[in-house]
Design an enzyme around this catalytic site. Structure first.
Site, PDB file in Angstrom:
ATOM      1  N   CYS A 289       0.811  -1.222   0.000  1.00 32.81           N
ATOM      2  CA  CYS A 289       0.000   0.000   0.000  1.00 32.81           C
ATOM      3  C   CYS A 289       0.844   1.271   0.000  1.00 32.81           C
ATOM      4  CB  CYS A 289      -0.944   0.004   1.193  1.00 32.81           C
ATOM      5  SG  CYS A 289      -1.940  -1.476   1.277  1.00 32.81           S
TER       6      CYS A 289
ATOM      7  N   HIS B 251      -3.642   6.863   3.221  1.00 35.13           N
ATOM      8  CA  HIS B 251      -4.018   5.607   2.562  1.00 35.13           C
ATOM      9  C   HIS B 251      -5.425   5.214   3.012  1.00 35.13           C
ATOM     10  CE1 HIS B 251      -4.174   1.589   1.155  1.00 35.13           C
ATOM     11  NE2 HIS B 251      -3.960   1.027   2.329  1.00 35.13           N
TER      12      HIS B 251
ATOM     13  N   ASN C 148     -10.183  -0.716   0.042  1.00 37.23           N
ATOM     14  CA  ASN C 148      -8.727  -0.571   0.066  1.00 37.23           C
ATOM     15  C   ASN C 148      -8.167  -1.026  -1.284  1.00 37.23           C
ATOM     16  OD1 ASN C 148      -5.984  -0.830   0.474  1.00 37.23           O
ATOM     17  ND2 ASN C 148      -6.148  -1.918   2.430  1.00 37.23           N
TER      18      ASN C 148
HETATM   19  O1  UT7 Z   1      -3.820  -1.634   3.566  1.00 36.78           O
HETATM   20  C1  UT7 Z   1      -2.783  -2.050   4.384  1.00 36.78           C
HETATM   21  C2  UT7 Z   1      -3.106  -2.034   5.758  1.00 36.78           C
HETATM   22  N1  UT7 Z   1      -4.288  -2.768   6.070  1.00 36.78           N
HETATM   23  C3  UT7 Z   1      -5.056  -2.305   7.010  1.00 36.78           C
HETATM   24  O2  UT7 Z   1      -4.802  -1.218   7.454  1.00 36.78           O
HETATM   25  C4  UT7 Z   1      -6.178  -3.133   7.561  1.00 36.78           C
HETATM   26  C5  UT7 Z   1      -6.122  -3.064   9.052  1.00 36.78           C
HETATM   27  N2  UT7 Z   1      -7.137  -3.800   9.774  1.00 36.78           N
HETATM   28  C6  UT7 Z   1      -8.459  -3.524   9.735  1.00 36.78           C
HETATM   29  O3  UT7 Z   1      -8.913  -2.691   8.979  1.00 36.78           O
HETATM   30  C7  UT7 Z   1      -9.360  -4.224  10.730  1.00 36.78           C
HETATM   31  O4  UT7 Z   1      -8.554  -4.937  11.636  1.00 36.78           O
HETATM   32  C8  UT7 Z   1     -10.380  -5.202  10.094  1.00 36.78           C
HETATM   33  C9  UT7 Z   1     -11.441  -4.421   9.372  1.00 36.78           C
HETATM   34  C10 UT7 Z   1      -9.672  -6.132   9.130  1.00 36.78           C
HETATM   35  C11 UT7 Z   1     -11.060  -6.033  11.164  1.00 36.78           C
HETATM   36  O5  UT7 Z   1     -11.651  -5.195  12.141  1.00 36.78           O
HETATM   37  P1  UT7 Z   1     -11.404  -5.483  13.703  1.00 36.78           P
HETATM   38  O6  UT7 Z   1     -12.204  -4.528  14.453  1.00 36.78           O
HETATM   39  O7  UT7 Z   1      -9.914  -5.453  13.910  1.00 36.78           O
HETATM   40  O8  UT7 Z   1     -12.036  -6.920  13.877  1.00 36.78           O
HETATM   41  P2  UT7 Z   1     -11.329  -8.269  14.366  1.00 36.78           P
HETATM   42  O9  UT7 Z   1     -10.306  -8.737  13.400  1.00 36.78           O
HETATM   43  O10 UT7 Z   1     -10.916  -8.087  15.767  1.00 36.78           O
HETATM   44  O11 UT7 Z   1     -12.541  -9.274  14.301  1.00 36.78           O
HETATM   45  C12 UT7 Z   1     -13.659  -9.128  15.123  1.00 36.78           C
HETATM   46  C13 UT7 Z   1     -14.684 -10.223  14.852  1.00 36.78           C
HETATM   47  C14 UT7 Z   1     -14.120 -11.616  14.716  1.00 36.78           C
HETATM   48  O12 UT7 Z   1     -14.991 -12.496  15.373  1.00 36.78           O
HETATM   49  P3  UT7 Z   1     -14.629 -13.089  16.818  1.00 36.78           P
HETATM   50  O13 UT7 Z   1     -13.365 -13.869  16.600  1.00 36.78           O
HETATM   51  O14 UT7 Z   1     -14.445 -11.892  17.703  1.00 36.78           O
HETATM   52  O15 UT7 Z   1     -15.822 -13.911  17.143  1.00 36.78           O
HETATM   53  C15 UT7 Z   1     -14.188 -11.892  13.229  1.00 36.78           C
HETATM   54  O16 UT7 Z   1     -14.365 -13.253  12.934  1.00 36.78           O
HETATM   55  O17 UT7 Z   1     -15.368  -9.956  13.625  1.00 36.78           O
HETATM   56  C16 UT7 Z   1     -15.409 -11.132  12.826  1.00 36.78           C
HETATM   57  N3  UT7 Z   1     -15.397 -10.760  11.423  1.00 36.78           N
HETATM   58  C17 UT7 Z   1     -16.516 -10.525  10.720  1.00 36.78           C
HETATM   59  N4  UT7 Z   1     -17.813 -10.556  11.038  1.00 36.78           N
HETATM   60  C18 UT7 Z   1     -18.719 -10.241  10.097  1.00 36.78           C
HETATM   61  C19 UT7 Z   1     -14.322 -10.560  10.639  1.00 36.78           C
HETATM   62  N5  UT7 Z   1     -14.723 -10.201   9.413  1.00 36.78           N
HETATM   63  C20 UT7 Z   1     -16.079 -10.167   9.433  1.00 36.78           C
HETATM   64  C21 UT7 Z   1     -17.056  -9.851   8.478  1.00 36.78           C
HETATM   65  N6  UT7 Z   1     -18.351  -9.909   8.844  1.00 36.78           N
HETATM   66  N7  UT7 Z   1     -16.742  -9.482   7.231  1.00 36.78           N
END
Ligand code: UT7
Length: 328
Positions: free
Chosen positions: A115, A255, A285
């Site tokens: 990115c 970004h 993204n």
């Molecule tokens: O471009 C380069 C850099 N990339 C980034 O900057 C991305 C950085 N990360 C993020 O944007 C976020 O971490 C995400 C959007 C990917 C995830 O958000 P989060 O608040 O960090 O969620 P998490 O990974 O802690 O997941 C929370 C929960 C999980 O369930 P459990 O394990 O708590 O039961 C996931 O399984 O949300 C669940 N989950 C979803 N639920 C519904 C993950 N994806 C989804 C989804 N729909 N699409």
């Protein structure tokens, strides 16, 4: 002897026509519009059609940037393309764009900085211009991430989109242009965001495809925390290197990975909302393409006033991050 400045004289972008909404994703994986909007701010993203490649969008974006700059392709000395989804492992997508444009006088190469690829490209281009090794440089960020997204993995498939952005950087006298470019890497965390196959370490095999290792893997939570911290530091580095503070900034284009990351950085920098540009809700993204697409949109909307102090700030796999400060 005067040192020329590298100034952006043209911007362009190109996106696929097909829109994939959160409602579409609800029918593909177990997710909801509410979850995606709350956690990412993304409403929809663009997806390349069969027969459209990274070079397709890069070429279209480049043509628009060249037209705005009033530069013929043959005048280009250099073409640099940030991408992690090149048309082929080799040759570079930049060489394919060179052929499409007929930019016969240019040297062309790709950059792999995820990115941060576009800002790494700007950083390199700026050095070529300031050392008078180049007069006109085309810098691209272009991706078809939909080809390396696992459409059965809800953790990643709602995040990414396709598209390209381009700028023409030209040597100019005067106060406008790039003031500084800072680039950083931390290879200790390369595995937080990567595509395991099919490179030299894990060559393409049926087993690799079956185990879905040809797709993006990301530990989103970890990346999130590191991104906020690194982008904040890079922003401060750019400002302090030039004797400015956040109060001097006119426009900030980070970004576009996640609305929550963008808001967190804005808050930490204490930046007023109207100076912060976002379009993540429409495109998701797009990795290296996100900043040049946003820059082109802001430019064509007339949001970038002449002599405005503009800061670009990126973070991505590698890990890599970067900031570029310029007078518009
Ligand atoms: O471009 C380069 C850099 N990339 C980034 O900057 C991305 C950085 N990360 C993020 O944007 C976020 O971490 C995400 C959007 C990917 C995830 O958000 P989060 O608040 O960090 O969620 P998490 O990974 O802690 O997941 C929370 C929960 C999980 O369930 P459990 O394990 O708590 O039961 C996931 O399984 O949300 C669940 N989950 C979803 N639920 C519904 C993950 N994806 C989804 C989804 N729909 N699409």
């Amino acid at each position: 002897m005067t040192i020329p400045r590298a100034r952006i004289t043209g911007t362009g972008s190109a996106l696929p026509d097909r829109v994939l909404t959160n409602e579409d994703l609800e029918r593909m994986v177990e997710t909801s519009d509410d979850w995606i909007m709350t956690r990412t701010g993304i409403k929809e993203r663009r997806i390349a059609a069969v027969g459209e490649y990274t070079s397709t969008f890069a070429t279209a974006a480049a043509r628009r940037a060249l037209e705005m700059a009033g530069i013929e392709p043959a005048q280009l000395d250099l073409i640099i393309c940030g991408t992690v989804t090149p048309d082929f492992p080799f040759p570079s997508t930049a060489c394919i764009v060179q052929q499409n444009l007929g930019a016969t006088g240019a040297a062309a190469f790709d950059i792999s900085a995820a990115c941060s690829g576009f800002l790494y490209g700007l950083s390199i281009a700026e050095k070529f211009i300031r050392t008078k090794a180049a007069t006109h440089v085309l810098v691209l960020g272009a991706e078809v991430l939909s080809r390396v997204v696992d459409w059965t993995d809800r953790n990643t498939c709602c995040l990414f989109g396709d598209g390209a952005g381009a700028v023409v950087l030209s040597a100019q006298e005067g106060s406008s242009g790039i003031l500084s470019a800072h680039i950083y890497s931390d290879g200790n965390h390369w595995d937080l965001l990567h595509q395991p196959g099919a490179g030299g370490r894990n060559p393409a095999t049926q087993q690799l495809v079956d185990s879905r290792q040809i797709f993006i893997r990301m530990q989103g939570n970890e990346v999130f925390k590191l991104a906020v911290r690194a982008m904040e530091e890079a922003a401060h580095a750019a400002l302090s290197a030039n004797g400015y503070t956040v109060a001097d900034l006119d426009f900030f284009i980070p970004h576009q990975a996640n609305r929550r990351i963008i808001d967190a950085i804005g808050k930490r920098l204490r930046l007023s909302r109207e100076k912060l540009f976002t379009n993540v809700e429409r495109y998701g993204n797009t990795s290296s393409a996100s900043i040049p697409i946003a820059l082109d949109e802001a430019n064509r909307l007339g949001l970038l006033k002449r002599e405005a102090l503009v800061l670009l700030d990126a973070f991505g796999g590698g890990l890599t991050w970067a900031s570029v400060l310029m007078r518009w």
